[in-house]
Design an enzyme around this catalytic site. Structure first.
Site, PDB file in Angstrom:
ATOM      1  N   CYS A   2     -43.035  81.686  70.267  1.00  0.00           N
ATOM      2  CA  CYS A   2     -42.733  80.871  69.088  1.00  0.00           C
ATOM      3  C   CYS A   2     -41.471  80.029  69.305  1.00  0.00           C
ATOM      4  CB  CYS A   2     -42.494  81.768  67.884  1.00  0.00           C
ATOM      5  SG  CYS A   2     -43.822  82.926  67.612  1.00  0.00           S
ATOM      6  N   ARG A  27     -43.094  75.964  75.142  1.00  0.00           N
ATOM      7  CA  ARG A  27     -43.072  77.428  75.034  1.00  0.00           C
ATOM      8  C   ARG A  27     -44.461  77.991  74.735  1.00  0.00           C
ATOM      9  NH1 ARG A  27     -37.836  79.340  73.968  1.00  0.00           N
ATOM     10  NH2 ARG A  27     -38.499  81.006  72.591  1.00  0.00           N
ATOM     11  N   TRP A  74     -46.914  81.286  68.319  1.00  0.00           N
ATOM     12  CA  TRP A  74     -47.775  81.769  69.401  1.00  0.00           C
ATOM     13  C   TRP A  74     -48.270  83.125  68.930  1.00  0.00           C
ATOM     14  CZ3 TRP A  74     -47.832  85.739  73.165  1.00  0.00           C
ATOM     15  CH2 TRP A  74     -48.638  85.484  74.283  1.00  0.00           C
ATOM     16  N   ASN A 100     -39.275  84.558  65.057  1.00  0.00           N
ATOM     17  CA  ASN A 100     -39.748  84.703  66.428  1.00  0.00           C
ATOM     18  C   ASN A 100     -39.478  86.142  66.821  1.00  0.00           C
ATOM     19  OD1 ASN A 100     -40.453  84.468  69.088  1.00  0.00           O
ATOM     20  ND2 ASN A 100     -38.711  83.195  69.677  1.00  0.00           N
ATOM     21  N   GLY A 101     -40.470  86.827  67.391  1.00  0.00           N
ATOM     22  CA  GLY A 101     -40.284  88.219  67.795  1.00  0.00           C
ATOM     23  C   GLY A 101     -41.379  89.080  67.208  1.00  0.00           C
ATOM     24  N   GLU A 474     -47.101  83.561  95.190  1.00  0.00           N
ATOM     25  CA  GLU A 474     -46.674  82.522  94.263  1.00  0.00           C
ATOM     26  C   GLU A 474     -47.671  81.356  94.250  1.00  0.00           C
ATOM     27  OE1 GLU A 474     -44.883  82.226  91.870  1.00  0.00           O
ATOM     28  OE2 GLU A 474     -44.513  80.091  91.628  1.00  0.00           O
ATOM     29  N   LYS A 478     -49.599  80.027  90.967  1.00  0.00           N
ATOM     30  CA  LYS A 478     -49.490  78.631  90.513  1.00  0.00           C
ATOM     31  C   LYS A 478     -50.874  78.048  90.299  1.00  0.00           C
ATOM     32  CE  LYS A 478     -46.501  78.254  89.570  1.00  0.00           C
ATOM     33  NZ  LYS A 478     -45.295  78.912  89.250  1.00  0.00           N
ATOM     34  N   GLU A 481     -52.741  79.639  87.206  1.00  0.00           N
ATOM     35  CA  GLU A 481     -52.216  79.372  85.863  1.00  0.00           C
ATOM     36  C   GLU A 481     -52.427  77.937  85.408  1.00  0.00           C
ATOM     37  OE1 GLU A 481     -48.011  79.944  85.023  1.00  0.00           O
ATOM     38  OE2 GLU A 481     -47.483  79.391  87.051  1.00  0.00           O
ATOM     39  N   HIS A 497     -59.947  95.142 105.367  1.00  0.00           N
ATOM     40  CA  HIS A 497     -60.048  96.427 104.657  1.00  0.00           C
ATOM     41  C   HIS A 497     -60.726  96.240 103.299  1.00  0.00           C
ATOM     42  CE1 HIS A 497     -57.696  98.409 107.724  1.00  0.00           C
ATOM     43  NE2 HIS A 497     -56.888  97.364 107.702  1.00  0.00           N
ATOM     44  N   LYS A 594     -43.865  79.620  77.828  1.00  0.00           N
ATOM     45  CA  LYS A 594     -42.805  79.425  78.807  1.00  0.00           C
ATOM     46  C   LYS A 594     -41.842  80.601  78.835  1.00  0.00           C
ATOM     47  CE  LYS A 594     -40.404  77.181  81.852  1.00  0.00           C
ATOM     48  NZ  LYS A 594     -40.961  77.191  83.217  1.00  0.00           N
TER      49      LYS A 594
HETATM   50  O1  M6R Z   1     -38.103  83.093  82.364  1.00  0.00           O
HETATM   51  P1  M6R Z   1     -38.534  84.046  83.413  1.00  0.00           P
HETATM   52  O2  M6R Z   1     -38.209  83.592  84.794  1.00  0.00           O
HETATM   53  O3  M6R Z   1     -38.043  85.461  83.184  1.00  0.00           O
HETATM   54  O4  M6R Z   1     -40.123  84.096  83.299  1.00  0.00           O
HETATM   55  C1  M6R Z   1     -40.888  84.966  84.070  1.00  0.00           C
HETATM   56  C2  M6R Z   1     -42.358  84.586  84.042  1.00  0.00           C
HETATM   57  O5  M6R Z   1     -42.842  84.636  82.726  1.00  0.00           O
HETATM   58  C3  M6R Z   1     -42.604  83.183  84.606  1.00  0.00           C
HETATM   59  O6  M6R Z   1     -42.112  83.064  85.901  1.00  0.00           O
HETATM   60  C4  M6R Z   1     -44.123  82.888  84.616  1.00  0.00           C
HETATM   61  O7  M6R Z   1     -44.775  83.714  85.530  1.00  0.00           O
HETATM   62  C5  M6R Z   1     -44.373  81.405  84.929  1.00  0.00           C
HETATM   63  N1  M6R Z   1     -45.369  80.888  84.057  1.00  0.00           N
HETATM   64  C6  M6R Z   1     -44.905  81.163  86.284  1.00  0.00           C
HETATM   65  O8  M6R Z   1     -45.131  79.832  86.547  1.00  0.00           O
END
Ligand code: M6R
Length: 599
Positions: A2, A27, A74, A100-101, A474, A478, A481, A497, A594
């Site tokens: 949020c 976000r 959210w 938010n929370g 990574e 990427k 996502e 394996h 985010k």
């Molecule tokens: O703000 P942070 O680095 O703690 O966030 C961690 C993950 O939520 C963040 O890296 C997430 O995996 C990204 N969407 C990856 O691109």
């Protein structure tokens, strides 16, 4: 997660509220709304969907009030809908709030309020808070807030307005970000700095349980015990331009292209006369620790894997790595001789924050590696190192990742210096990284061509060994996502394996082979996938790779430890182009937020 905006000032609140919400779109959200205090009372306009829909709806209202709150939601408790969206108001529409929370004990509070005759219109935990305020209100909203805070458990950033005290906003937070800005003729609040930048760079960071009362020309801060306190006004070094797209179609592409600059910024002043300088850590005797823990989530976890690998290799002290959501429940062995490193771009990730607090409670020394100045994790840790990536808006982390890698490598070398280990070659090469990254960005067309292979694929297989394995983890994250292509990363040696059973004619394998001592082994594994019909995209630093991969990109050759930073660029760009060809919303992938401020 949020996003919150709030405005109390001389002019109308709506322009600030809406521009702020648009800056917080990154976000992630599924509904949006605002409340302002008008002459006729509270006016709330909200809807399911994007901000554009809210803007259309707002055309039928003329909100001119000088005090207001805004929210992008959210969904956690209750589906995305008009009724579940914020702001929430009490029955007679005299109190409104955004939250938010997560209120963890909301069920028990809801039952209690139902017994008192209250009616609920939404499925949210947040509505409980506004009705509880109504229940406790007896002519003083601050006093009602105090009573509510005593009752609610969980995490919250709350902005509360009421027609009974129409010239103020009460703001309070716990485990959820909220920043206050001081403008000319107004005080404002928001979940993140980009929402404030068009109006001010002068901010106050609220600590947990602190309360602020925002009026047009005054602000009061109270501590947990409701005693007045003074807070320091901090000028943040970000500029508005950094939070704009600058002619790029997406923030993700813009942020990928910012990497030479932000890597340079992260290195700045930290290499002097062939020595790594991290003044922030000068008081730490690293020889006192018998183990090191790296803890993070998502991309930050992948950067941590790399940092952990390098640190252990250099200082030969056991280094453990864990994702934060597991760490806190795995009963990790932590004591005064443990050094814990928490890596987080936002500095607000709920699991990472909880893991940090656990480590502190057990006596560990804690270091945060964060990007957002003044974020909760950076303030809670004993020591903090900042990456200098600037605001990262795209949900998919790119420049934050490479600056985390750079800083973790600097950190590893810094610690190694105390152990008498110096690698002059790598230190010299570090300085050249921005140029090398720039050079790779110049080959963008190759990565677009590679990505076209992915357009109609349902799956992609990433393979690598050692540090290359941390890179492909990574790369796979990427790709999945932003393009929604199912992607998995495997240790190349593990293929036979199990995973190789999946490889068939036309499968796409993205292989990374940059680590000289194991590259030949990875090449053999690649060969095994080609033999089964796979189309291979190979990222290597070998000029003459001993395999016949049609799609090969040769990276500049640097020390193996630094190679991970260069590998990141082709993998990011391939993910970007794959998503782009498929018409995906690159900056705001579905279901993602985010800043993940809930567990
Ligand atoms: O703000 P942070 O680095 O703690 O966030 C961690 C993950 O939520 C963040 O890296 C997430 O995996 C990204 N969407 C990856 O691109």
């Amino acid at each position: 997660m949020c996003g919150i905006t709030a405005f109390s000032g001389k002019g109308p609140a709506l322009p600030f509220l809406m521009q702020g919400l648009s800056k917080l779109e990154y976000r992630g959200y599924d509904s949006a709304g605002v409340t302002t205090i008008e002459n006729s009372g509270l006016k709330t306009v909200k809807c399911k969907g994007r901000l554009a829909q809210l803007e259309t709806k707002l055309e039928d209202y003329h909100l001119e009030g000088h005090v207001g709150i805004g929210h992008t939601r959210w969904a956690t408790h209750g589906i995305p809908s008009h009724l579940n969206s914020h702001p929430h108001t009490n029955g007679d529409e005299t109190i409104s709030l955004v939250h938010n929370g997560i209120i963890e004990n909301y069920k028990e509070l809801k039952d209690e309020l139902l017994e008192h005759g209250y009616h609920f219109h939404s499925e949210t935990d947040s509505e409980v808070v506004v009705l509880l305020l109504d229940y406790y209100y007896q002519g003083d909203m601050l006093e009602a807030t105090r009573k509510v805070i005593e009752r609610i458990e969980g995490s919250y950033a709350l902005c509360i307005i009421t027609t009974h005290e129409p010239d103020q906003i009460i703001v309070v937070k716990k485990d959820s970000p909220l920043i206050i800005g001081k403008c000319d003729g107004a005080y404002v609040a928001a979940s993140d700095i980009p929402a404030l930048l068009e109006y001010t760079k002068d901010v106050y960071f609220l600590d947990d349980y602190e309360i602020a009362v925002l009026k047009t020309d005054s602000i009061t801060f109270l501590n947990k015990n409701f005693r007045t306190i003074k807070k320091e006004l901090v000028t943040v070094p970000y500029d508005l331009e950094a939070a704009k797209k600058d002619g790029y179609d997406t923030f993700m592409l813009k942020e990928i292209f910012e990497q030479p600059h932000v890597i340079q910024e992260t290195l700045r002043g930290r290499i002097q006369d062939e020595t790594i300088k991290l003044d922030e850590l000068d008081n730490i005797d690293f020889k006192q620790f018998n183990k090191v823990h790296f803890v993070a989530c998502g991309t930050a976890y992948h950067a941590s894997l790399c940092g952990a690998h390098i640190l252990e290799h250099l200082i030969k002290v056991p280094v453990f790595k864990d994702v934060a959501s597991e760490y806190r429940y795995n009963d990790p062995v932590i004591d005064e001789k443990t050094l814990c490193i928490f890596v987080s771009q936002s500095g607000e990730t709920a699991d990472t924050l909880a893991a940090l607090r656990l480590a502190k409670s057990k006596g560990a020394t804690t270091i945060a590696v964060a990007n957002v100045l003044g974020s909760t994790i950076s303030r809670d840790a004993d020591y903090v190192l900042y990456t200098c990536a600037g605001p990262e808006i795209a949900v998919a982390s790119t420049k934050a990742y490479t600056t985390q890698l750079v800083l973790l490598i600097l950190f590893a070398y810094y610690v190694a210096q105390q152990f008498g280990h110096v690698d002059l070659k790598a230190i010299h090469e570090l300085k050249d990284l921005p140029n090398l990254v720039q050079k790779i960005l110049g080959d963008i067309d190759s990565f677009e061509q590679f990505a076209s292979l992915l357009e109609h694929q349902r799956d992609a297989y990433f393979i690598g060994r050692g540090l290359d394995y941390t890179s492909v983890l990574e790369g796979a994250l990427k790709l999945k996502e932003v393009s929604y292509i199912h992607a998995d990363a495997y240790v190349a040696g593990e293929l036979k394996h199990g995973p190789i059973a999946l490889i068939e004619e036309g499968s796409i394998v993205i292989a990374v082979a940059t680590q000289p001592h194991i590259a030949a082994k990875t090449m053999s594994n690649i060969q095994e996938t080609i033999a089964r019909g796979a189309e291979v995209i190979l990222i290597t630093n070998s000029l003459n790779p001993p395999i016949d991969a049609r799609y090969t990109y040769v990276l500049p050759y640097v020390s193996p430890i630094l190679q991970t930073i260069l590998v990141a660029i082709p993998l990011q760009l391939m993910a970007y182009f794959a998503a782009n060809i498929k018409g995906c919303d690159v900056d705001k992938p579905r279901n993602l937020a985010k800043s993940v401020t809930v567990e």
